[in-house]
Design a protein around this motif. Structure first.
Motif, mmCIF file in Angstrom:
data_model
loop_
_atom_site.group_PDB
_atom_site.id
_atom_site.type_symbol
_atom_site.label_atom_id
_atom_site.label_comp_id
_atom_site.label_asym_id
_atom_site.label_seq_id
_atom_site.Cartn_x
_atom_site.Cartn_y
_atom_site.Cartn_z
ATOM 1 N N LEU A 242 40.709 25.813 30.907
ATOM 2 C CA LEU A 242 41.727 26.715 31.457
ATOM 3 C C LEU A 242 41.102 28.028 31.913
ATOM 4 O O LEU A 242 41.351 28.508 33.018
ATOM 5 N N PHE A 243 40.252 28.611 31.051
ATOM 6 C CA PHE A 243 39.591 29.874 31.388
ATOM 7 C C PHE A 243 38.761 29.695 32.654
ATOM 8 O O PHE A 243 38.806 30.491 33.572
ATOM 9 N N PHE A 244 37.988 28.627 32.663
ATOM 10 C CA PHE A 244 37.067 28.411 33.778
ATOM 11 C C PHE A 244 37.847 28.215 35.083
ATOM 12 O O PHE A 244 37.494 28.753 36.125
ATOM 13 N N LEU A 245 38.929 27.463 34.981
ATOM 14 C CA LEU A 245 39.763 27.222 36.163
ATOM 15 C C LEU A 245 40.329 28.524 36.696
ATOM 16 O O LEU A 245 40.264 28.812 37.891
ATOM 17 N N PHE A 246 40.875 29.335 35.794
ATOM 18 C CA PHE A 246 41.460 30.609 36.182
ATOM 19 C C PHE A 246 40.405 31.483 36.858
ATOM 20 O O PHE A 246 40.643 32.066 37.933
ATOM 21 N N GLY A 247 39.193 31.533 36.281
ATOM 22 C CA GLY A 247 38.099 32.324 36.847
ATOM 23 C C GLY A 247 37.708 31.819 38.227
ATOM 24 O O GLY A 247 37.528 32.607 39.168
ATOM 25 N N SER A 248 37.598 30.491 38.346
ATOM 26 C CA SER A 248 37.168 29.917 39.622
ATOM 27 C C SER A 248 38.198 30.181 40.714
ATOM 28 O O SER A 248 37.857 30.549 41.840
ATOM 29 N N SER A 250 40.391 32.575 40.858
ATOM 30 C CA SER A 250 40.378 33.995 41.212
ATOM 31 C C SER A 250 39.211 34.296 42.137
ATOM 32 O O SER A 250 39.351 35.038 43.119
ATOM 33 N N SER A 251 38.043 33.720 41.829
ATOM 34 C CA SER A 251 36.865 33.961 42.673
ATOM 35 C C SER A 251 37.118 33.443 44.080
ATOM 36 O O SER A 251 36.802 34.104 45.071
ATOM 37 N N LEU A 252 37.695 32.249 44.142
ATOM 38 C CA LEU A 252 37.968 31.646 45.429
ATOM 39 C C LEU A 252 38.881 32.556 46.246
ATOM 40 O O LEU A 252 38.628 32.840 47.422
ATOM 41 N N PHE A 253 39.915 33.045 45.579
ATOM 42 C CA PHE A 253 40.856 33.969 46.215
ATOM 43 C C PHE A 253 40.127 35.206 46.746
ATOM 44 O O PHE A 253 40.330 35.633 47.883
ATOM 45 N N LEU A 254 39.220 35.757 45.921
ATOM 46 C CA LEU A 254 38.470 36.954 46.317
ATOM 47 C C LEU A 254 37.582 36.675 47.522
ATOM 48 O O LEU A 254 37.459 37.486 48.437
ATOM 49 N N ALA A 275 37.581 37.818 36.730
ATOM 50 C CA ALA A 275 37.177 36.454 37.089
ATOM 51 C C ALA A 275 35.804 36.134 36.518
ATOM 52 O O ALA A 275 35.594 35.066 35.934
ATOM 53 N N LEU A 276 34.877 37.086 36.631
ATOM 54 C CA LEU A 276 33.531 36.874 36.086
ATOM 55 C C LEU A 276 33.573 36.616 34.589
ATOM 56 O O LEU A 276 33.043 35.619 34.094
ATOM 57 N N ALA A 277 34.257 37.544 33.873
ATOM 58 C CA ALA A 277 34.302 37.460 32.413
ATOM 59 C C ALA A 277 34.950 36.144 31.977
ATOM 60 O O ALA A 277 34.435 35.446 31.100
ATOM 61 N N VAL A 278 36.054 35.805 32.617
ATOM 62 C CA VAL A 278 36.794 34.617 32.199
ATOM 63 C C VAL A 278 35.991 33.343 32.447
ATOM 64 O O VAL A 278 36.007 32.407 31.648
ATOM 65 N N MET A 279 35.235 33.306 33.538
ATOM 66 C CA MET A 279 34.422 32.126 33.802
ATOM 67 C C MET A 279 33.329 31.964 32.753
ATOM 68 O O MET A 279 33.071 30.856 32.273
ATOM 69 N N ILE A 280 32.720 33.096 32.380
ATOM 70 C CA ILE A 280 31.677 33.018 31.353
ATOM 71 C C ILE A 280 32.280 32.602 30.012
ATOM 72 O O ILE A 280 31.752 31.735 29.314
#
Ligand code: UDP
Ligand code: MG
Length: 314
Positions: A242-248, A250-254, A275-280
């Motif tokens: 879930l975290f990784f998906l949310f991060g990815s 968000s990054s895509l959106f950015l 997005a960075l923090a959540v992906m890590i």
């Protein structure tokens, strides 16, 4: 044998003679066949000499002495291993618990069919601020996490069907959470009895306020272990993904935003850092789950189930 009474004790030399007389009186009045297992948790006073003397007078009194102080849980665990009675009672050695409660506790196990009955010190004789209030908070938390409707998880006076104590292992400081251990072992009929609590007559208390924090942490451990120890990936993997998906996303959106509005700065947006923090964090969770899964796979008890009955199978 009707009853095993397990008494963990640490430096309680003054209380033991009176306690043993009181127990003997109750046992004789009710004609119980019984044993009292006194577990000396590495006392540094004369407790063990007192136990030897009591046992010489009345062979129903037995003793186990630890080489050093291992804690109440360890003492209970050894007592449970040795217990032979149909009903096993635990009580503190300091005479804050009354042996007069034993016959009714035993009756509740035998006739009302409880697997376990916990005492409830409804009216307590302990320090109000350091014990009573934190105890209320701990018990409320324990109730809501474990869904066991008890008011006093940590009460020293409890009764068990023998099978229960033989099926659980009390380790660390888990004596505060024995009802939860019993529930996870599959014993669901857990009752409660209001018991008389008395002020400590001799000696001093062995536990301070940290007990509630430790008790709460142990409870979280137990709940987590009970639910996920055999399938850690179902916890870590879920949140990791879930975290990784949310991060990815968000990054895509950015990235899309950056491509469409060229004048826009990427790194001055909070979402970039989130997005960075959540992906890590997602990756970390996933990895933790993977490692936990490898450990669970090798755990010696991964396939140890408690079997209640069998038919046609030796
Ligand atoms: N106890 C023990 N090992 C320890 C600490 C305590 O066996 O390391 C015993 C203690 O002698 C008593 C019982 O556990 O019989 C409950 O302890 P205490 O009365 O100090 O706790 P409180 O009543 O203050 O909660
Ligand atoms: Mg006490």
């Amino acid at each position: 044998m009707d009853l095993s009474i397990v008494i963990p004790l640490y430096n309680e030399e003054e209380s033991l003679p009176e306690l043993s007389e009181w127990i003997t009186r109750v046992m004789n009045e009710n004609n119980f066949s019984y044993e009292v297992i006194m577990v000396d948790d590495g006392s540094t006073d004369n407790s063990w000499d007192v136990i030897e003397r009591i046992s010489a007078n009345n062979p129903n009194f037995k003793g186990i002495k630890f080489q050093r102080n291992y804690g109440k849980s360890a003492a209970l665990n050894e007592g449970f291993k040795a217990a032979k009675g149909d009903v096993v009672i635990t009580m503190d050695a300091d005479m804050q618990d009354s042996p007069d409660e034993i016959p009714e506790l035993r009756r509740m196990i035998r006739e009302d069919n409880y697997d376990m009955v916990s005492g409830w010190k409804k009216k307590r004789f302990d320090n109000r601020l350091t014990k009573n209030l934190p105890s209320k908070i701990f018990n409320a938390a324990a109730r809501s996490i474990s869904h066991i409707p008890l008011h006093d998880f940590n009460c020293g006076l409890k009764a068990y069907r023998r099978k229960v104590v033989k099926s659980i292992e009390v380790y660390g400081e888990m004596h505060r959470n024995i009802p939860v251990l019993a529930k996870w072992a599959g014993f669901r009929k857990i009752g409660e009895k209001v018991v008389e609590h008395r002020p400590r007559k001799y000696g001093v208390t062995k536990f301070g306020w940290e007990r509630f924090i430790n008790g709460f942490l142990d409870l979280s451990t137990l709940t987590f272990v009970g639910r996920f120890s055999k399938r850690p990936m179902h916890f870590f993997g879920l949140y990791g993904t879930l975290f990784f998906l949310f991060g990815s996303l968000s990054s895509l959106f950015l990235i899309i935003e950056k491509l469409t509005h060229k004048e826009y700065g990427l790194t001055n947006k909070p979402l970039f850092y989130i997005a960075l923090a959540v992906m890590i964090m997602g990756m970390q969770l996933f990895l933790a789950g993977f490692i936990a899964e490898l450990i669970a796979r090798n755990a010696a008890d991964r396939n140890n189930y408690l079997i209640e009955r069998k038919i046609g199978i030796n």
